[in-house]
Scaffold this motif. Structure first.
Motif, mmCIF file in Angstrom:
data_model
loop_
_atom_site.group_PDB
_atom_site.id
_atom_site.type_symbol
_atom_site.label_atom_id
_atom_site.label_comp_id
_atom_site.label_asym_id
_atom_site.label_seq_id
_atom_site.Cartn_x
_atom_site.Cartn_y
_atom_site.Cartn_z
ATOM 1 N N GLY A 1 -2.295 -5.049 7.744
ATOM 2 C CA GLY A 1 -1.302 -5.075 8.807
ATOM 3 C C GLY A 1 -0.910 -3.698 9.282
ATOM 4 O O GLY A 1 0.263 -3.449 9.613
ATOM 5 N N VAL A 2 -1.868 -2.797 9.354
ATOM 6 C CA VAL A 2 -1.589 -1.400 9.671
ATOM 7 C C VAL A 2 -1.501 -1.205 11.185
ATOM 8 O O VAL A 2 -2.321 -1.728 11.948
ATOM 9 C CB VAL A 2 -2.679 -0.489 9.068
ATOM 10 N N THR A 3 -0.509 -0.426 11.620
ATOM 11 C CA THR A 3 -0.339 -0.075 13.026
ATOM 12 C C THR A 3 -1.087 1.219 13.327
ATOM 13 O O THR A 3 -0.897 2.225 12.635
ATOM 14 C CB THR A 3 1.149 0.108 13.370
ATOM 15 N N ALA A 4 -1.932 1.193 14.346
ATOM 16 C CA ALA A 4 -2.665 2.395 14.746
ATOM 17 C C ALA A 4 -1.718 3.385 15.409
ATOM 18 O O ALA A 4 -0.662 3.012 15.930
ATOM 19 C CB ALA A 4 -3.793 2.030 15.705
ATOM 20 N N GLY B 1 -0.156 2.968 7.395
ATOM 21 C CA GLY B 1 -1.412 2.935 6.672
ATOM 22 C C GLY B 1 -1.713 4.024 5.671
ATOM 23 O O GLY B 1 -2.619 3.861 4.848
ATOM 24 N N TRP B 2 -1.017 5.184 5.733
ATOM 25 C CA TRP B 2 -1.341 6.250 4.788
ATOM 26 C C TRP B 2 -1.064 5.779 3.353
ATOM 27 O O TRP B 2 -0.088 5.107 3.109
ATOM 28 C CB TRP B 2 -0.521 7.509 5.108
ATOM 29 N N PRO B 3 -1.932 6.130 2.400
ATOM 30 C CA PRO B 3 -3.093 7.023 2.481
ATOM 31 C C PRO B 3 -4.433 6.308 2.727
ATOM 32 O O PRO B 3 -5.477 6.958 2.691
ATOM 33 C CB PRO B 3 -3.093 7.670 1.102
ATOM 34 N N CYS B 4 -4.389 5.018 2.981
ATOM 35 C CA CYS B 4 -5.639 4.288 3.164
ATOM 36 C C CYS B 4 -6.205 4.439 4.577
ATOM 37 O O CYS B 4 -7.418 4.282 4.785
ATOM 38 C CB CYS B 4 -5.422 2.802 2.845
ATOM 39 N N PHE B 5 -5.329 4.730 5.532
ATOM 40 C CA PHE B 5 -5.743 4.923 6.914
ATOM 41 C C PHE B 5 -5.048 6.164 7.460
ATOM 42 O O PHE B 5 -3.911 6.475 7.092
ATOM 43 C CB PHE B 5 -5.369 3.706 7.777
ATOM 44 N N GLU B 6 -5.749 6.852 8.357
ATOM 45 C CA GLU B 6 -5.162 8.013 9.013
ATOM 46 C C GLU B 6 -5.843 8.211 10.363
ATOM 47 O O GLU B 6 -7.068 8.156 10.467
ATOM 48 C CB GLU B 6 -5.325 9.275 8.172
ATOM 49 N N GLY B 7 -5.043 8.454 11.405
ATOM 50 C CA GLY B 7 -5.610 8.660 12.730
ATOM 51 C C GLY B 7 -6.166 7.361 13.302
ATOM 52 O O GLY B 7 -5.855 6.264 12.845
ATOM 53 N N TRP B 8 -7.002 7.515 14.328
ATOM 54 C CA TRP B 8 -7.589 6.318 14.947
ATOM 55 C C TRP B 8 -9.104 6.453 15.037
ATOM 56 O O TRP B 8 -9.664 7.531 14.870
ATOM 57 C CB TRP B 8 -6.970 6.039 16.312
#
Length: 465
Positions: free
Chosen positions: A346-349, A314-321
């Motif tokens: 489809g990002v994996t946490a 997911g980076w850079p749109c998602f980071e951490g949980w």
């Protein structure tokens, strides 16, 4: 790298200067000096060798579980070690130095022989240098290394165009594998002083090699390609941190799988992307599952679990949980506002994550350890960076069951190591109050945990009576 690492970068330059004064004198231009398992260094006329201070018990001892003791294996002979890898029977350990030297060290006595010196090829500045090392499990004479290359012209200092290089070292010299020697296609591109190449890990078949690299973007500003055009990977945005989303011809922010390395049938594929800075990762014993220490930005440090090929973290749109959303992937607000995240799905946490402003275990909180200043404060007083990760196997005859076949991860700035037993995501504090900080964790002789301390230029071993 987190913004808190900027302070550490300054400190590391000071430490490097002190280390040069404290370590034994090194000869220059000595390369490929001795074959692993050859005669002792003093019996090899062409070999450069150093004698380290005798193995000793760390004083004062870090806070460890009952029965564990930390020993210093090599001290006074290394300059900023970054990675270790053991030979097949684990009687010797190879040690990589940030500046480009690879040492072949005896575990029976504190003596190291120079195996290679790549200093003239390496950009050794800030977080750049020789960072990845892996011994071929089927041939101790094959040493794989991963390093940041020197710029084509000028000094390697500050923001300057650098690349990554995966090479095979033998007593005959260096063979460049990725990219191959003379190739016009560059595998990686890095402009800033961090987020370059990472680690090397062999697969369960002992033939497949996994390689990690950072996103090559700025670590202290939002970077979607608007900051520079140094890599020349196109004028169409996004680039920058979005290289980890495979929008670029460069393999930045990913983990690569190389089948049959150093053969005519060598093949390269991406097994995971969307990674900010996978500086260290480890393979769970007897599987090909990878656990990735993904160095975070402002809020999170994460461990990502690669269980199937093609996962996007997911980076850079998602980071951490997000604890408030069933611990799913947490949106990264500063990049979400860049308007380039709409197609990232489809990002994996993460398998596990810890916030910079939080303690990792209740024990840390009660003792105000693992990051807090003695006067109190909080867990992020000194910064946070997941700097090492590794597994023990089941070979130890002395480690208690909870510490065998276990996952360990360390934070250089918090000066602590934690452990857990996947699939359980509950960590427990293993070591706190370290003298320096771990940058590589490996299982070694007798199934004991070994780690590299970059700050004190030592390699350490944790035994159990």
């Amino acid at each position: 790298m987190s913004r808190h690492m900027e302070k550490w970068l300054f400190q590391s330059r000071v430490i490097a200067a002190l280390a040069l004064l404290l370590t034994l004198p090194f000869l220059t231009n000595a390369a490929h000096a001795a074959r692993p398992g050859a005669a002792p260094p003093e019996a090899t006329a062409v070999a450069q060798s150093v004698t380290c201070q005798p193995t000793s018990v760390t004083r004062p001892q870090p806070n460890l579980p009952r029965g564990f003791t930390e020993q210093i294996m090599y001290r006074g002979c290394l300059n900023q070690p970054t990675a270790i890898s053991f030979n097949g029977n684990k009687t010797r350990v190879f040690v990589a130095e940030k500046g480009g030297k690879v040492w072949n060290c005896d575990l029976a006595r504190p003596t190291c022989t120079l195996f290679a010196d790549l200093g003239s090829e390496i950009c050794n500045d800030s977080d750049r240098g020789l960072l990845g090392l892996a011994i071929d499990p089927q041939n101790d004479g094959n040493v794989y290394v991963l390093y940041t290359t020197a710029p084509a012209t000028g000094a390697c200092s500050g923001n300057v165009l650098t690349r990554g290089q995966l090479s095979l070292l033998t007593v005959s010299g260096e063979t460049k594998l990725l990219p191959p020697a003379g190739s016009t296609h560059q595998t990686w591109c890095f402009y800033y002083t961090s987020h370059s190449i990472g680690a090397l890990v062999f697969g369960a078949d002992n033939r497949t090699l996994y390689v990690s690299a950072g996103d090559g973007a700025s670590f202290d500003q939002v970077d979607y390609g608007q900051l520079d055009s140094a890599c020349g990977d196109g004028t169409n945005l996004p680039q920058g941190a979005f290289r980890s989303q495979s929008v670029s011809p460069f393999s930045d922010g990913v983990i690569l799988r190389i089948t049959n390395p150093s053969t005519t049938s060598q093949r390269v594929s991406v097994v995971a992307n969307g990674l900010r800075n996978p500086f260290r990762f480890a393979r769970m014993p007897d599987t090909d599952d990878l656990y990735v220490g993904n160095v975070g930005w402002n809020t999170w440090e994460a461990i990502d679990h690669v269980s199937v090929a093609g996962q996007n973290f997911g980076w850079p749109c998602f980071e951490g949980w997000d604890p408030n959303n069933n611990f799913g992937p947490a949106p990264e607000s500063e990049y979400q506002s860049s308007a380039y995240c709409g197609s990232v799905g489809g990002v994996t946490a993460p398998f596990f994550a810890y916030a910079h402003q939080s303690y990792i275990t209740p024990e840390d909180s009660r003792g105000k350890g693992c990051g807090a200043k003695p006067s109190g404060g909080g867990p992020d007083q000194n910064g946070s960076v997941i700097s090492a990760i590794g597994f023990t196997d089941g070979t130890s005859t002395t480690y208690p069951h909870p510490f065998k076949s276990a996952l360990y991860f360390g934070d250089l700035l918090r000066k602590c190591i934690w452990t857990m037993q996947p699939p359980d995501t509950t960590p427990r504090t293993f070591a706190k109050g370290l003298q320096g900080g771990p940058v590589d964790l490996k299982v070694g002789q007798n199934g004991d945990l070994f780690y590299v301390d970059l700050i004190t230029s030592t390699v350490r071993r944790i035994t159990h009576r």
